[in-house]
Design an enzyme around this catalytic site. Structure first.
Site, PDB file in Angstrom:
ATOM      1  CB  THR A  49     -45.350 -94.506   6.899  1.00  0.00           C
ATOM      2  OG1 THR A  49     -45.009 -93.384   6.423  1.00  0.00           O
ATOM      3  CG2 THR A  49     -46.838 -95.175   6.489  1.00  0.00           C
ATOM      4  CB  CYS A  50     -40.451 -94.861   8.192  1.00  0.00           C
ATOM      5  SG  CYS A  50     -40.462 -95.327   6.411  1.00  0.00           S
ATOM      6  NE  ARG A  52     -46.836 -90.569   3.386  1.00  0.00           N
ATOM      7  CZ  ARG A  52     -46.742 -89.390   2.752  1.00  0.00           C
ATOM      8  NH1 ARG A  52     -47.432 -88.518   2.967  1.00  0.00           N
ATOM      9  NH2 ARG A  52     -45.699 -89.289   1.795  1.00  0.00           N
ATOM     10  CD  GLU A 114     -43.163 -96.467  -0.540  1.00  0.00           C
ATOM     11  OE1 GLU A 114     -42.945 -97.649  -0.063  1.00  0.00           O
ATOM     12  OE2 GLU A 114     -43.689 -95.892   0.269  1.00  0.00           O
ATOM     13  CD  GLN A 116     -41.344-100.888   2.104  1.00  0.00           C
ATOM     14  OE1 GLN A 116     -40.400-100.230   1.548  1.00  0.00           O
ATOM     15  NE2 GLN A 116     -41.497-101.143   3.383  1.00  0.00           N
ATOM     16  N   GLY A 185     -35.639-107.262  13.585  1.00  0.00           N
ATOM     17  CA  GLY A 185     -37.105-106.983  13.491  1.00  0.00           C
ATOM     18  C   GLY A 185     -37.854-107.914  12.490  1.00  0.00           C
TER      19      GLY A 185
END
Length: 418
Positions: A49-50, A52, A114, A116, A185
């Site tokens: 992810t952004c 990890r 979060e 996500q 995006g």
């Protein structure tokens, strides 16, 4: 096989290093396949992810697994092992299970709570399934982690404890009323960005994406419009709020593209927006480092503690069930061997006493079977109970040694009634 997790996150590494190690697309598939080829690795799943990058594996040797995965992370990222190692964490067996449960619950996120990460964990499992790199061990673990994460969000206040990265980033932008927004995006993060903008009252939204059809679908969901990625430079002339998360791997917005003051939110790794834009008057850039350093959405203590208790309960239940399952083949083998001995001895008895017929023959057979069942009942019940303890495997091993059992022999698991 034992579960081994190796990774780095915003807690252990600067965003600049995470940016170099981050993998997606074909590079992520290549990492999956390379780790899976390692001789000591039976299964692998990568959560990237952004904030990890974590490699979850089922291995038969701890040290060999750690060395192989660390080296592959270094090769794929281009970061020397000696520079990468100080930022890596390693979790093994029970600790690896607990870590994935915590990650899926949002406890390890940059913005605590979060939601996500649930979708990202689900996507990691799906990708590994599609490429055949997960088996029973990781599939069961990941599925349970997803269930734990869902429980955490449904039963605690963790959702309110921290905002999403989008919400956290936009908290630096001030009043959004009347702003003209450009979202670069059309992936999951961009979808969240568009939904968040609509929720706070932004009505003029433009979505730019390499795949135009995706941009159209996302823009239409909030009554906005779509443009090709090549149209970003033109749209920047009118946008005063820009959110970018493309996964392009290079800068898609550079200083020379900006002609007016704007608030820029970069949620990509590697970065989408050149940090040099900060030198432009009137331009504010918020990126993952900004959010990390600010502590925005750090969470409410009560909600976080509630999730920690839930994770602890789920961990205990999962490990108990796993240990009990490990002893089942041994119990089946013991029951099967006893059944074989009973049938063989009854056969010999009937040959020696051919005069036994009808009811007498049945009574003898039932009596012998009852005696064996009663003798085995207490040991099998106790070994299942003891199997849930941390040293449960030792009891099953003792049974195998005492009765010379081989749980792997197909004949030993042919459907004996437990």
């Amino acid at each position: 096989m034992s579960v081994l997790a190796i990774g780095l996150s915003h807690r252990t590494a600067p965003v600049s290093l995470l940016e170099r190690v981050s993998v997606s697309g074909d590079a992520l598939v290549k990492l999956l396949q390379d780790v899976h080829r390692e001789v000591n690795v039976a299964e692998v799943m990568v959560v990237s992810t952004c904030n990890r990058v974590e490699v979850y594996t089922a291995v038969d040797r701890f040290h060999a697994g750690v060395t192989a995965i660390t080296n592959l992370l270094a090769v794929h990222s281009g970061v020397p092992v000696e520079d990468l190692t100080p930022h890596l964490y390693v979790h093994y067996e029970d600790s690896a299970v607990e870590h994935l449960f915590s990650v899926a619950s949002g406890l390890e996120s940059m913005v605590v709570g979060e939601g996500q990460i649930l979708g990202q964990t689900r996507q990691a499992l799906k990708l590994a399934q599609e490429h055949g790199t997960v088996g029973a061990t990781l599939n069961e673990l990941a599925q349970q982690a997803l269930r734990v994460g869902k429980r955490a969000h449904a039963e605690t206040g963790i959702d309110r404890a921290g905002a999403s990265l989008v919400t956290a980033g936009l908290s630096f932008a001030g009043d959004l009323t009347g702003r003209r927004a450009l979202v670069v995006g059309a992936g999951a993060m961009s979808g969240l960005a568009v939904a968040t903008l609509a929720r706070v009252g932004v009505t003029d939204v433009v979505v730019a994406n390499r795949t135009y059809d995706k941009a159209v679908r996302l823009a239409e969901s909030v009554g906005g419009r779509a443009v090709e990625l090549s149209g970003v430079s033109h749209e920047l002339r009118d946008a005063d709020l820009v959110i970018s998360c493309t996964g392009a791997g290079h800068h898609v917005i550079t200083p020379d593209m900006l002609e007016r003051p704007a608030f820029l939110l970069d949620l990509a790794l590697p970065h989408d927006i050149d940090p040099a834009v900060r030198a432009i008057d009137g331009v504010t850039l918020v990126d993952l480092e900004t959010i990390q350093e600010s502590g925005v959405g750090a969470g409410e203590r009560d909600a976080v503690e509630a999730v920690r208790r839930l994770v602890a309960q789920e961990l205990d239940a999962f490990l108990s069930a796993e240990r009990a399952a490990r002893v089942t083949p041994t119990v089946v083998a013991l029951r099967s061997k006893a059944a074989d001995v009973v049938e063989a001895e009854l056969g010999r008895l009937m040959m020696r006493l051919p005069e036994l017929e009808g009811r007498a023959r049945d009574e003898v057979a039932q009596t012998v079977r009852r005696v064996v069942d009663k003798l085995l009942h207490e040991p099998t019940v106790r070994v299942k109970q003891l199997a849930t303890s941390p040293a449960g495997d030792h009891y099953a091993e003792a049974l195998r040694e005492l009765f010379d059992l081989d749980p792997t022999v197909p004949e030993a698991v042919r459907g004996v009634d437990l």
